[in-house]
Design an enzyme around this catalytic site. Structure first.
Site, mmCIF file in Angstrom:
data_model
loop_
_atom_site.group_PDB
_atom_site.id
_atom_site.type_symbol
_atom_site.label_atom_id
_atom_site.label_comp_id
_atom_site.label_asym_id
_atom_site.label_seq_id
_atom_site.Cartn_x
_atom_site.Cartn_y
_atom_site.Cartn_z
ATOM 1 N N GLU A 37 5.282 16.030 36.538
ATOM 2 C CA GLU A 37 5.688 17.113 37.561
ATOM 3 C C GLU A 37 5.760 16.422 38.861
ATOM 4 O O GLU A 37 4.537 15.654 38.570
ATOM 5 C CB GLU A 37 5.770 18.848 37.230
ATOM 6 C CG GLU A 37 6.523 18.777 36.460
ATOM 7 C CD GLU A 37 7.521 19.329 36.791
ATOM 8 O OE1 GLU A 37 7.706 18.893 38.236
ATOM 9 O OE2 GLU A 37 8.704 19.737 36.022
ATOM 10 N N ASN A 127 24.272 10.279 27.729
ATOM 11 C CA ASN A 127 24.760 11.195 27.002
ATOM 12 C C ASN A 127 23.525 10.628 25.553
ATOM 13 O O ASN A 127 24.097 9.818 25.165
ATOM 14 C CB ASN A 127 25.378 11.997 26.597
ATOM 15 C CG ASN A 127 25.657 13.407 25.808
ATOM 16 O OD1 ASN A 127 25.050 13.667 24.439
ATOM 17 N ND2 ASN A 127 26.153 14.383 26.205
ATOM 18 N N HIS A 158 29.792 22.826 31.753
ATOM 19 C CA HIS A 158 27.699 22.981 31.380
ATOM 20 C C HIS A 158 27.146 24.403 32.345
ATOM 21 O O HIS A 158 28.688 25.563 33.161
ATOM 22 C CB HIS A 158 27.561 21.920 32.060
ATOM 23 C CG HIS A 158 27.744 20.798 31.538
ATOM 24 N ND1 HIS A 158 28.305 19.934 31.750
ATOM 25 C CD2 HIS A 158 26.811 20.258 30.955
ATOM 26 C CE1 HIS A 158 28.854 18.426 30.893
ATOM 27 N NE2 HIS A 158 27.214 19.002 30.706
ATOM 28 N N LYS A 162 23.545 22.834 36.530
ATOM 29 C CA LYS A 162 24.200 21.786 36.692
ATOM 30 C C LYS A 162 24.614 21.272 37.907
ATOM 31 O O LYS A 162 25.800 22.343 38.872
ATOM 32 C CB LYS A 162 25.258 21.078 35.690
ATOM 33 C CG LYS A 162 25.161 20.036 35.818
ATOM 34 C CD LYS A 162 26.592 19.215 34.497
ATOM 35 C CE LYS A 162 26.299 17.856 34.368
ATOM 36 N NZ LYS A 162 25.243 17.037 34.114
#
Length: 272
Positions: A37, A127, A158, A162
């Site tokens: 992170e 994807n 979406h 997004k």
């Protein structure tokens, strides 16, 4: 490389990051080696498995690739372009392969990724769903048969969070169709329509974008003629389909030489 692939997950606290952690914990042949992170995140020091809701893994969330360099073979990155590019530089310098699901790269960033693939193996895909990649092949076939006389439109929807539009998958759909027709997408794409636009330009590929609620991802390509319309649609109901595909890509990538690959390579779709 060892048969058991050790993966690191960038963006561990995000929606996709948590799914990737859960997939790494569940899929045979994959081991979660590290979770990352950003510096200053309140998630640093947390157990990655507990963060993802899949139980204790013993892998704590870190902020530095340097600190976990010996704990993974492949970095899986579904973050944002600026983060991915920083991770790419590290992986190139340390000989680490990458699975990249980030979208929204500039042309210069794409060129940098391509150059890095001369030194490390990279799977880059808009994807990672198996269904979406099969759909791309179907679109090529449909375009070859119907594309010369049909109006072609691509619609995508979406979730509200997004940040890029059209989606990387929608653009990949457009590129598949345009390529099958011997065109460049840049020369025929129409991304906006507003006001008095006049009639539809022959040979164009239109895009429409929706952002709402918690839609995981829906994509439709429409081939419309007078009297009939063909629609090819893919709907994702869970991000786990993308995470599972990314793990499949990582397992495949572990045996590859440096180079640029996509999910068509992973799934051997060109051999069908």
């Amino acid at each position: 490389m060892a048969e058991q692939i050790r993966v690191a997950i960038a963006g561990a606290g995000g929606r996709m990051g948590r799914q990737l952690i859960a997939a790494a914990a569940a899929i045979p042949g994959v081991t979660l080696g590290a979770a990352l992170e950003r510096e200053g995140s309140g998630l640093l020091g947390c157990d990655a498995g507990e963060l993802a809701g899949c139980g204790v893994t013993g892998v704590t969330v870190e902020s530095s690739l340097e600190r976990v360099a010996g704990q993974f073979d492949i970095l899986i990155d579904f973050t944002r372009p600026e983060g991915t590019m920083a991770h790419l530089a590290f992986c190139q310098a340390h000989g680490k392969a990458m699975v990249i699901g980030t979208t929204g790269f500039s042309e210069q960033e794409k060129a940098t990724i391509e150059a890095a693939s001369q030194h490390v193996a990279i799977v880059l895909a808009a994807n990672f769903s198996v269904g979406v990649n099969v759909m791309l092949r179907l679109l090529e076939k449909a375009a070859q048969v119907m594309g010369s006389y049909c109006d072609i439109e691509i619609l995508e929807a979406h979730h509200r969070h997004k940040v890029d539009a059209p989606s990387g998958t929608a653009l990949a759909m457009g590129e598949a169709i345009a390529g099958a027709l011997g065109r460049s997408l840049e020369s025929c794409a129409v991304y906006t329509r507003l006001g008095h636009t006049g009639e539809r330009a022959p040979g164009s590929i239109g895009f429409a974008t929706l952002r709402a609620g918690d839609i995981v991802g829906e994509h439709t390509a429409m081939f419309a003629d007078v009297g009939e319309r063909l629609e090819i649609t893919h709907k994702a109901s869970s991000r786990m389909t993308f995470a599972s595909g990314a793990m499949r890509a990582a397992q495949w990538l572990g045996a590859q030489q440096p180079g640029m690959y996509d999910m068509c390579d992973v799934l051997a779709l060109d051999t069908l």
